[in-house]
Design an enzyme around this catalytic site. Structure first.
Site, mmCIF file in Angstrom:
data_model
loop_
_atom_site.group_PDB
_atom_site.id
_atom_site.type_symbol
_atom_site.label_atom_id
_atom_site.label_comp_id
_atom_site.label_asym_id
_atom_site.label_seq_id
_atom_site.Cartn_x
_atom_site.Cartn_y
_atom_site.Cartn_z
ATOM 1 N N LYS A 1 -2.228 34.981 -13.930
ATOM 2 C CA LYS A 1 -2.731 35.366 -15.259
ATOM 3 C C LYS A 1 -2.680 36.890 -15.438
ATOM 4 O O LYS A 1 -2.237 37.382 -16.476
ATOM 5 C CB LYS A 1 -4.166 34.867 -15.392
ATOM 6 C CG LYS A 1 -4.804 35.140 -16.719
ATOM 7 C CD LYS A 1 -6.201 34.557 -16.752
ATOM 8 C CE LYS A 1 -6.885 34.917 -18.044
ATOM 9 N NZ LYS A 1 -8.205 34.335 -18.144
ATOM 10 N N ILE B 1 8.078 34.941 -11.968
ATOM 11 C CA ILE B 1 6.655 35.191 -11.732
ATOM 12 C C ILE B 1 6.215 34.234 -10.634
ATOM 13 O O ILE B 1 6.318 33.017 -10.790
ATOM 14 C CB ILE B 1 5.826 35.080 -13.042
ATOM 15 C CG1 ILE B 1 4.337 35.304 -12.771
ATOM 16 C CG2 ILE B 1 6.069 33.795 -13.785
ATOM 17 C CD1 ILE B 1 3.513 35.549 -14.045
ATOM 18 N N TYR B 2 5.796 34.797 -9.542
ATOM 19 C CA TYR B 2 5.481 33.990 -8.345
ATOM 20 C C TYR B 2 4.239 34.533 -7.659
ATOM 21 O O TYR B 2 4.106 35.748 -7.475
ATOM 22 C CB TYR B 2 6.644 34.042 -7.338
ATOM 23 C CG TYR B 2 7.825 33.198 -7.742
ATOM 24 C CD1 TYR B 2 7.983 31.912 -7.251
ATOM 25 C CD2 TYR B 2 8.782 33.687 -8.627
ATOM 26 C CE1 TYR B 2 9.068 31.126 -7.621
ATOM 27 C CE2 TYR B 2 9.872 32.908 -9.016
ATOM 28 C CZ TYR B 2 10.004 31.631 -8.507
ATOM 29 O OH TYR B 2 11.070 30.858 -8.883
ATOM 30 N N TYR C 1 2.039 28.450 -18.655
ATOM 31 C CA TYR C 1 2.587 29.185 -19.801
ATOM 32 C C TYR C 1 1.961 28.703 -21.113
ATOM 33 O O TYR C 1 1.670 29.515 -22.002
ATOM 34 C CB TYR C 1 4.118 29.033 -19.861
ATOM 35 C CG TYR C 1 4.846 29.593 -18.660
ATOM 36 C CD1 TYR C 1 4.544 30.868 -18.170
ATOM 37 C CD2 TYR C 1 5.829 28.873 -18.004
ATOM 38 C CE1 TYR C 1 5.203 31.385 -17.063
ATOM 39 C CE2 TYR C 1 6.498 29.384 -16.898
ATOM 40 C CZ TYR C 1 6.166 30.633 -16.432
ATOM 41 O OH TYR C 1 6.818 31.141 -15.337
ATOM 42 N N ASN D 1 8.782 21.553 -13.437
ATOM 43 C CA ASN D 1 7.747 22.465 -12.928
ATOM 44 C C ASN D 1 6.532 22.409 -13.869
ATOM 45 O O ASN D 1 6.219 23.354 -14.594
ATOM 46 C CB ASN D 1 8.303 23.888 -12.807
ATOM 47 C CG ASN D 1 7.387 24.803 -12.026
ATOM 48 O OD1 ASN D 1 6.262 24.429 -11.664
ATOM 49 N ND2 ASN D 1 7.858 26.006 -11.756
#
Ligand SMILES: CC(C)(COP(=O)(O)OP(=O)(O)OC[C@H]1O[C@@H](n2cnc3c(N)ncnc32)[C@H](O)[C@@H]1OP(=O)(O)O)[C@@H](O)C(=O)NCCC(=O)NCCS
Length: 174
Positions: free
Chosen positions: A111, A98-99, A144, A137
């Site tokens: 989101k 997810i980037y 998350y 990260n």
């Protein structure tokens, strides 16, 4: 007001676009915190057109672009069944990537992407979503956690010759 971002499926014809976006977002996110030679060694095998075409052809993997106006600003990859990089639990969904492009981060685009993955898992009556994230990260880990994910393990990840630790996180859906 509705969010201007649209989430659209990525087709095999978009392989080259997806490859460039994937490479750019990966280097933007991780080059400044890693050895350039390790990044290059990883990229040499991870970011090739044949690899992306194979991934896009896997019926158990799905890619989505996030669009704002006429620009692609991020992407999501999730896996189910045997496409999952670990466990291969048929009742789980893995978010593998997810980037969001750096200029568009902090605008609720990540989101929307993660909520899209969660809704997809719910629609398929899956029990949980899981993912691996580099232990350093912290921004992504906070993102998350903000969505309710909790740590349930670790695994090793080779970035070139650098052995790194990924934290495994999951979100129970029921
Ligand atoms: C991680 C990433 C996908 C998040 O996407 P984003 O569009 O920047 O995040 P959003 O604007 O949608 O934020 C969503 C929520 O997470 C929270 N959040 C985002 N970054 C955060 C941070 N650094 N610390 C705490 N909370 C954070 C936001 O406050 C927001 O909360 P809200 O729903 O209560 O308003 C994006 O920053 C990114 O692409 N990072 C680089 C690549 C990366 O690390 N990918 C993950 C690899 S595992």
């Amino acid at each position: 007001m509705t969010h201007p971002t649209q989430i659209k499926s990525v087709s095999i014809n978009d392989a080259a676009t997806l490859l460039e976006l994937s490479r750019k977002t990966f280097f933007d996110a991780f080059l400044h915190r890693n050895n350039a030679a390790d990044m290059a060694a990883y990229a040499e095998t991870a970011f090739t057109l044949p690899k992306f075409e194979t991934e896009l052809s896997n019926p158990n993997s799905q890619f989505y672009f996030a669009w704002v106006d006429n620009a692609i600003v991020g992407y999501l990859k999730f896996n189910h069944n045997f496409a999952q990089t670990e466990f291969q639990d048929p009742e789980a969904l893995e978010i593998e990537r997810i980037y969001v492009l750096s200029d568009f981060q902090g605008q609720q685009i990540g989101k929307l992407l993660i909520e899209f993955a969660i809704q997809t898992a719910i629609d398929h009556s899956l029990k949980y979503i899981w993912l691996g994230v580099w232990e350093h990260n912290t921004k992504a880990i906070s993102f998350y956690k903000n969505k309710g994910f909790e740590q349930f393990g670790n695994h090793l990840f080779m970035l070139g010759n650098d052995e790194q630790t990924d934290i495994l996180m999951k979100l129970d859906l029921y």
